[in-house]
Each structure stands twice: as structure tokens, then as C-alpha cells.
Motif scaffolding. Structure first.
Motif, PDB file in Angstrom:
ATOM      1  N   UNK A 175     -88.809  56.836 -40.082  1.00  0.00           N
ATOM      2  CA  UNK A 175     -89.877  56.939 -41.633  1.00  0.00           C
ATOM      3  C   UNK A 175     -89.135  58.038 -42.368  1.00  0.00           C
ATOM      4  N   UNK A 176     -89.045  57.790 -43.653  1.00  0.00           N
ATOM      5  CA  UNK A 176     -88.519  58.560 -44.867  1.00  0.00           C
ATOM      6  C   UNK A 176     -87.047  58.283 -44.946  1.00  0.00           C
ATOM      7  N   UNK A 177     -86.504  57.192 -44.366  1.00  0.00           N
ATOM      8  CA  UNK A 177     -85.149  57.024 -44.531  1.00  0.00           C
ATOM      9  C   UNK A 177     -85.016  55.498 -44.880  1.00  0.00           C
ATOM     10  N   UNK A 178     -84.048  55.115 -45.694  1.00  0.00           N
ATOM     11  CA  UNK A 178     -83.544  53.748 -45.781  1.00  0.00           C
ATOM     12  C   UNK A 178     -82.257  53.305 -45.321  1.00  0.00           C
ATOM     13  N   UNK A 179     -81.829  52.114 -45.029  1.00  0.00           N
ATOM     14  CA  UNK A 179     -80.471  51.502 -44.566  1.00  0.00           C
ATOM     15  C   UNK A 179     -79.623  51.731 -45.810  1.00  0.00           C
ATOM     16  N   UNK A 180     -78.415  51.932 -45.413  1.00  0.00           N
ATOM     17  CA  UNK A 180     -77.187  52.148 -46.569  1.00  0.00           C
ATOM     18  C   UNK A 180     -76.304  50.819 -46.614  1.00  0.00           C
ATOM     19  N   UNK A 181     -76.035  50.550 -47.850  1.00  0.00           N
ATOM     20  CA  UNK A 181     -75.180  49.235 -48.100  1.00  0.00           C
ATOM     21  C   UNK A 181     -73.913  49.626 -48.846  1.00  0.00           C
ATOM     22  N   UNK A 182     -73.058  49.011 -48.318  1.00  0.00           N
ATOM     23  CA  UNK A 182     -71.475  49.008 -49.063  1.00  0.00           C
ATOM     24  C   UNK A 182     -70.912  47.535 -48.910  1.00  0.00           C
ATOM     25  N   UNK A 183     -70.305  47.137 -50.135  1.00  0.00           N
ATOM     26  CA  UNK A 183     -69.585  46.008 -50.063  1.00  0.00           C
ATOM     27  C   UNK A 183     -70.527  44.518 -49.918  1.00  0.00           C
ATOM     28  N   UNK A 184     -71.692  44.967 -50.169  1.00  0.00           N
ATOM     29  CA  UNK A 184     -72.707  43.755 -49.927  1.00  0.00           C
ATOM     30  C   UNK A 184     -73.315  43.842 -48.545  1.00  0.00           C
ATOM     31  N   UNK A 185     -72.968  44.654 -47.408  1.00  0.00           N
ATOM     32  CA  UNK A 185     -73.395  44.491 -46.167  1.00  0.00           C
ATOM     33  C   UNK A 185     -73.914  45.909 -45.819  1.00  0.00           C
ATOM     34  N   UNK A 186     -74.979  45.814 -45.155  1.00  0.00           N
ATOM     35  CA  UNK A 186     -75.564  47.080 -44.345  1.00  0.00           C
ATOM     36  C   UNK A 186     -74.443  47.705 -43.413  1.00  0.00           C
ATOM     37  N   UNK A 187     -74.353  49.151 -43.438  1.00  0.00           N
ATOM     38  CA  UNK A 187     -73.259  49.677 -42.818  1.00  0.00           C
ATOM     39  C   UNK A 187     -73.774  50.261 -41.488  1.00  0.00           C
ATOM     40  N   UNK A 188     -75.179  50.151 -41.050  1.00  0.00           N
ATOM     41  CA  UNK A 188     -75.653  50.382 -40.027  1.00  0.00           C
ATOM     42  C   UNK A 188     -76.131  51.869 -40.035  1.00  0.00           C
ATOM     43  N   UNK A 189     -76.100  52.652 -41.060  1.00  0.00           N
ATOM     44  CA  UNK A 189     -76.431  53.964 -41.142  1.00  0.00           C
ATOM     45  C   UNK A 189     -77.820  54.034 -42.157  1.00  0.00           C
ATOM     46  N   UNK A 190     -78.450  55.172 -41.954  1.00  0.00           N
ATOM     47  CA  UNK A 190     -79.615  55.368 -42.928  1.00  0.00           C
ATOM     48  C   UNK A 190     -79.486  56.660 -43.511  1.00  0.00           C
ATOM     49  N   UNK A 191     -80.252  56.860 -44.707  1.00  0.00           N
ATOM     50  CA  UNK A 191     -80.160  57.996 -45.318  1.00  0.00           C
ATOM     51  C   UNK A 191     -81.537  58.427 -45.902  1.00  0.00           C
ATOM     52  N   UNK A 192     -81.798  59.741 -45.837  1.00  0.00           N
ATOM     53  CA  UNK A 192     -83.104  60.182 -46.268  1.00  0.00           C
ATOM     54  C   UNK A 192     -83.569  59.768 -47.787  1.00  0.00           C
ATOM     55  N   UNK A 193     -84.632  59.275 -48.018  1.00  0.00           N
ATOM     56  CA  UNK A 193     -85.025  58.729 -49.262  1.00  0.00           C
ATOM     57  C   UNK A 193     -84.836  59.821 -50.082  1.00  0.00           C
ATOM     58  N   UNK A 194     -85.351  60.819 -50.088  1.00  0.00           N
ATOM     59  CA  UNK A 194     -85.101  62.073 -51.193  1.00  0.00           C
ATOM     60  C   UNK A 194     -84.066  62.471 -51.653  1.00  0.00           C
TER      61      UNK A 194
END
Length: 262
Positions: A175-194
Motif C-alpha cells: 500500500x502506498x506504492x505503484x509498479x514501475x514501468x520501463x520500455x512498455x513493461x513492468x520492471x518487477x519493482x515498486x516505488x512510493x507514490x509520493x
């Protein structure tokens, strides 16, 4: 007449000196009284260092405003901060002197607030940051949080925004994070929304609280359990369910709000 000519000569000499820039003019003003030309020639004590054209082994042997280049004191200019220096230079604040950026092949060879320009092979001043949003506000692409340094280009770890063009599933983020995207694909990592570079799109929000926190532009979709009514899953005007669970987040105004359990 002799006195007049002498005065004119002195005036011309002073004018010529005023045209000298950087460390040469500084050197002339900072030499010890009575040191004269001998002190200049030797670059010795009391001179504050040698002016342009004199031999050196390090920039410390050159007058303020100079740096040592290929064994010769060379004019760089005076400064108080990096911003006072031209492209390819930074400020040696201890000597108030602009000096060339160090050579590099990787960012970790540069001081904080600077990044390696692989084309020039030298460190370049960028800016300080704490997250991608900080860097983008200052005109750069992303923030190297480990070095608190603004970077050009795109974050190699991925971004919070981006169009998905491949079939890789998004990772389950806390909760409070979103999945990261690179080159049109999810990278498998998340980042704090803020600390995202910008507000993520509503469908990227994986938790009900995160979606409800964006009530101005996002709407929560629910899965209904043991639902009753003729309009369940369409307009939901007469649909009631015994219980509901969060299903997804969508753009506000999406008509479907209850998805009956299959």
C-alpha cells in the motif's frame, strides 16, 4: 614634458593591467609589497601563486583564478559557487577558482550534484535532489537517490508512468506504492507514490486507500458477493450485495462500480 610623458606611460600601463583577466590580475594585486618582479618570476612565497604561463605541478601552485594544465598555470576565472564557472568547469571554493571538471567514465567518479558525461568524458554539474520529482522540477530526467544527484535521461529502475505494451504482469506492491514501468513493461519493482515523477494513473493504484485518496479523479471498483438485482454489473441502480471487496481503481466517472462475483 618629461613628467607628462611619464604620467601617460603609467596610465597606459595601468590600462593594460586592467585588461588582464582572472588570476593574472589577481596575482598582480596580491603580491607582497616590495616583492616586485623577482617574486612573480619565482611564483614563490608572498605571491599567492604563479600567474598564467608559469610552470606548475599542481593547481595549488597557481594564483587564485588559475589552475594547472599540462604543467602550466592557466586562467580559469574566479568563483564562489559552481554556477559562476562556465561549461566544463566547477568551483574550487578553497581557492575561489574555476577548474576543469575531473575526467570520468562513471558517475561515482563525480562529486554529489554532478554526473559523468560519457561523450565529454568529464563530470558535469547537474543539481541536488531527493527523488525523481525533485529532479524533474529542476529540468532533469530522474534522481539518483543514492547520490542525491539529478540525472539526464530516464530512470534505469523504471518510472511510475508509462504505457504498457507487453504482457508481463505487474508486481504486487505494498500500500502506498505503484509498479514501475520501463520500455512498455513492468520492471518487477515498486516505488512510493509520493516520490513518483508525477501522479500515477488511476488504474496503477493497487489498493483501495490509495484510490480513495485520489477521489477527485479516481473511482473505486468493487467486487460484490452474493449480489441481488437486475442491473448488477451494468448500471448497478438496484444492485445490492452482502459484502464487497476492492477490485480495482479506475478513472472517476466510470459507470461500473460493482462487479458481481463470478
Amino acid at each position: 614634458m618629461t613628467k607628462l610623458l611619464s604620467s601617460v606611460g603609467v596610465a597606459l600601463a595601468v590600462a593594460a593591467m586592467s585588461l588582464l583577466a582572472g588570476c593574472q590580475l589577481y596575482f598582480g594585486n596580491s603580491g607582497s609589497g616590495g616583492g616586485g618582479g623577482d617574486d612573480v618570476g619565482g611564483g614563490g612565497s608572498g605571491s599567492g601563486g604563479s600567474p598564467p604561463g608559469f610552470k606548475c605541478d599542481s593547481s595549488a601552485q597557481c594564483a587564485a583564478g588559475c589552475f594547472c594544465s599540462d604543467g602550466i598555470c592557466t586562467e580559469g576565472g574566479f568563483c564562489g559557487t559552481d554556477k559562476d564557472c562556465g561549461s566544463g568547469f566547477h568551483c574550487d571554493t578553497a581557492r575561489s577558482s574555476c577548474i576543469p571538471n575531473p575526467q570520468c567514465v562513471s558517475d561515482d567518479q563525480c562529486k554529489l550534484g554532478s554526473a559523468c558525461n560519457p561523450t565529454a568524458g568529464a563530470c558535469e554539474v547537474t543539481c541536488a535532489c531527493n527523488n525523481d520529482a525533485d529532479a524533474i522540477q529542476q529540468g532533469f530526467g530522474w534522481c539518483d537517490e543514492a547520490r542525491t544527484t539529478c540525472m539526464r535521461g530516464t530512470d534505469p529502475a523504471g518510472a511510475c508512468l508509462g504505457t504498457i505494451t507487453c504482457t508481463t504482469a505487474a508486481p504486487a506492491c505494498p500500500e502506498g506504492q505503484v509498479a514501475l514501468v520501463k520500455d512498455g513493461c513492468f520492471t518487477g519493482k515498486c516505488r512510493v507514490i509520493g516520490v513518483c515523477e508525477a501522479a500515477p494513473v488511476c488504474p496503477a493504484l493497487q489498493h483501495q486507500d490509495d484510490c480513495e485518496a485520489r477521489a477527485t479523479d479516481c473511482a473505486v471498483l468493487f467486487t460484490g458477493h452474493n449480489c441481488h438485482g437486475t442491473t448488477c454489473g451494468t448500471s448497478d441502480t438496484d444492485c445490492t450485495c452482502d459484502s464487497y471487496t476492492f477490485q480495482s481503481c479506475d478513472v472517476k466517472g466510470t459507470p461500473l462500480t460493482i462487479i458481481p462475483e463470478a
